[in-house]
Design a protein around this motif. Structure first.
Motif, PDB file in Angstrom:
ATOM      1  N   GLU A 121       0.833  -1.205   0.000  1.00 26.44           N
ATOM      2  CA  GLU A 121       0.000   0.000   0.000  1.00 26.44           C
ATOM      3  C   GLU A 121       0.872   1.261   0.000  1.00 26.44           C
ATOM      4  OE1 GLU A 121      -2.991   0.034   3.021  1.00 26.44           O
ATOM      5  OE2 GLU A 121      -3.784  -1.897   2.387  1.00 26.44           O
TER       6      GLU A 121
ATOM      7  N   ARG B 213       2.308   1.690  -3.476  1.00 23.09           N
ATOM      8  CA  ARG B 213       1.308   2.246  -4.398  1.00 23.09           C
ATOM      9  C   ARG B 213       1.085   3.731  -4.130  1.00 23.09           C
ATOM     10  NH1 ARG B 213      -2.807  -0.574  -7.488  1.00 23.09           N
ATOM     11  NH2 ARG B 213      -3.210   1.621  -7.664  1.00 23.09           N
ATOM     12  N   TYR B 214       1.051   4.108  -2.872  1.00 24.92           N
ATOM     13  CA  TYR B 214       0.868   5.521  -2.523  1.00 24.92           C
ATOM     14  C   TYR B 214       2.015   6.368  -3.068  1.00 24.92           C
ATOM     15  CZ  TYR B 214       0.657   9.810   0.151  1.00 24.92           C
ATOM     16  OH  TYR B 214       0.623  11.134   0.501  1.00 24.92           O
ATOM     17  N   ASP B 215       3.252   5.899  -2.858  1.00 23.68           N
ATOM     18  CA  ASP B 215       4.414   6.658  -3.318  1.00 23.68           C
ATOM     19  C   ASP B 215       4.386   6.882  -4.829  1.00 23.68           C
ATOM     20  OD1 ASP B 215       5.442   6.931  -0.787  1.00 23.68           O
ATOM     21  OD2 ASP B 215       6.902   5.314  -0.987  1.00 23.68           O
TER      22      ASP B 215
ATOM     23  N   SER C 220       1.664   6.914  -6.737  1.00 21.78           N
ATOM     24  CA  SER C 220       0.394   7.449  -7.222  1.00 21.78           C
ATOM     25  C   SER C 220       0.566   8.811  -7.888  1.00 21.78           C
ATOM     26  CB  SER C 220      -0.629   7.541  -6.086  1.00 21.78           C
ATOM     27  OG  SER C 220      -0.235   8.502  -5.121  1.00 21.78           O
ATOM     28  N   GLU C 221       1.579   9.562  -7.488  1.00 19.03           N
ATOM     29  CA  GLU C 221       1.784  10.860  -8.130  1.00 19.03           C
ATOM     30  C   GLU C 221       2.250  10.707  -9.576  1.00 19.03           C
ATOM     31  OE1 GLU C 221       5.456  13.453  -7.378  1.00 19.03           O
ATOM     32  OE2 GLU C 221       5.488  12.082  -5.669  1.00 19.03           O
TER      33      GLU C 221
ATOM     34  N   ASP D  89       1.479   7.698 -11.573  1.00 19.12           N
ATOM     35  CA  ASP D  89       0.546   6.923 -12.403  1.00 19.12           C
ATOM     36  C   ASP D  89      -0.897   7.429 -12.319  1.00 19.12           C
ATOM     37  OD1 ASP D  89      -0.449   5.910 -10.009  1.00 19.12           O
ATOM     38  OD2 ASP D  89       0.322   3.893 -10.316  1.00 19.12           O
TER      39      ASP D  89
ATOM     40  N   SER E  13      -3.109   7.237  -9.965  1.00 18.30           N
ATOM     41  CA  SER E  13      -4.096   6.473  -9.200  1.00 18.30           C
ATOM     42  C   SER E  13      -4.541   7.267  -7.970  1.00 18.30           C
ATOM     43  CB  SER E  13      -3.541   5.111  -8.797  1.00 18.30           C
ATOM     44  OG  SER E  13      -2.394   5.258  -7.983  1.00 18.30           O
ATOM     45  N   ASP E  14      -5.756   6.999  -7.529  1.00 21.47           N
ATOM     46  CA  ASP E  14      -6.327   7.699  -6.382  1.00 21.47           C
ATOM     47  C   ASP E  14      -6.443   6.757  -5.194  1.00 21.47           C
ATOM     48  OD1 ASP E  14      -6.706  10.164  -7.627  1.00 21.47           O
ATOM     49  OD2 ASP E  14      -8.607   9.508  -8.478  1.00 21.47           O
ATOM     50  N   LEU E  15      -6.427   7.340  -4.006  1.00 26.49           N
ATOM     51  CA  LEU E  15      -6.691   6.570  -2.791  1.00 26.49           C
ATOM     52  C   LEU E  15      -8.197   6.482  -2.572  1.00 26.49           C
ATOM     53  CD1 LEU E  15      -4.078   8.266  -0.464  1.00 26.49           C
ATOM     54  CD2 LEU E  15      -3.826   6.130  -1.716  1.00 26.49           C
TER      55      LEU E  15
ATOM     56  N   ARG F 171      -6.497   3.946   1.080  1.00 17.52           N
ATOM     57  CA  ARG F 171      -5.800   2.811   0.458  1.00 17.52           C
ATOM     58  C   ARG F 171      -5.879   2.898  -1.040  1.00 17.52           C
ATOM     59  NH1 ARG F 171      -7.720  -1.980   4.528  1.00 17.52           N
ATOM     60  NH2 ARG F 171      -6.674  -1.096   6.296  1.00 17.52           N
TER      61      ARG F 171
END
Length: 40
Positions: A21, A24-26, A28-29, A31, A33-35, A40
């Motif tokens: 997780e 993925r968060y790191d 997300s900027e 690709d 993607s949103d939380l 999550r």
């Protein structure tokens, strides 16, 4: 570069899930993607 995959014990599954997780968060900027509402 050599990459090795290793299994983990079932009791370590929550640790691996948290690490994925954060990964993925790191990224997300980059690709887009949103939380979700739980962060999550």
């Amino acid at each position: 570069m050599n990459i090795t995959l290793e299994g983990i014990p079932l009791e370590k599954k929550p640790v691996l899930r948290q690490m994925l997780e954060l990964y993925r968060y790191d990224f997300s900027e980059f690709d887009g993607s949103d939380l979700n509402s739980e962060g999550r």
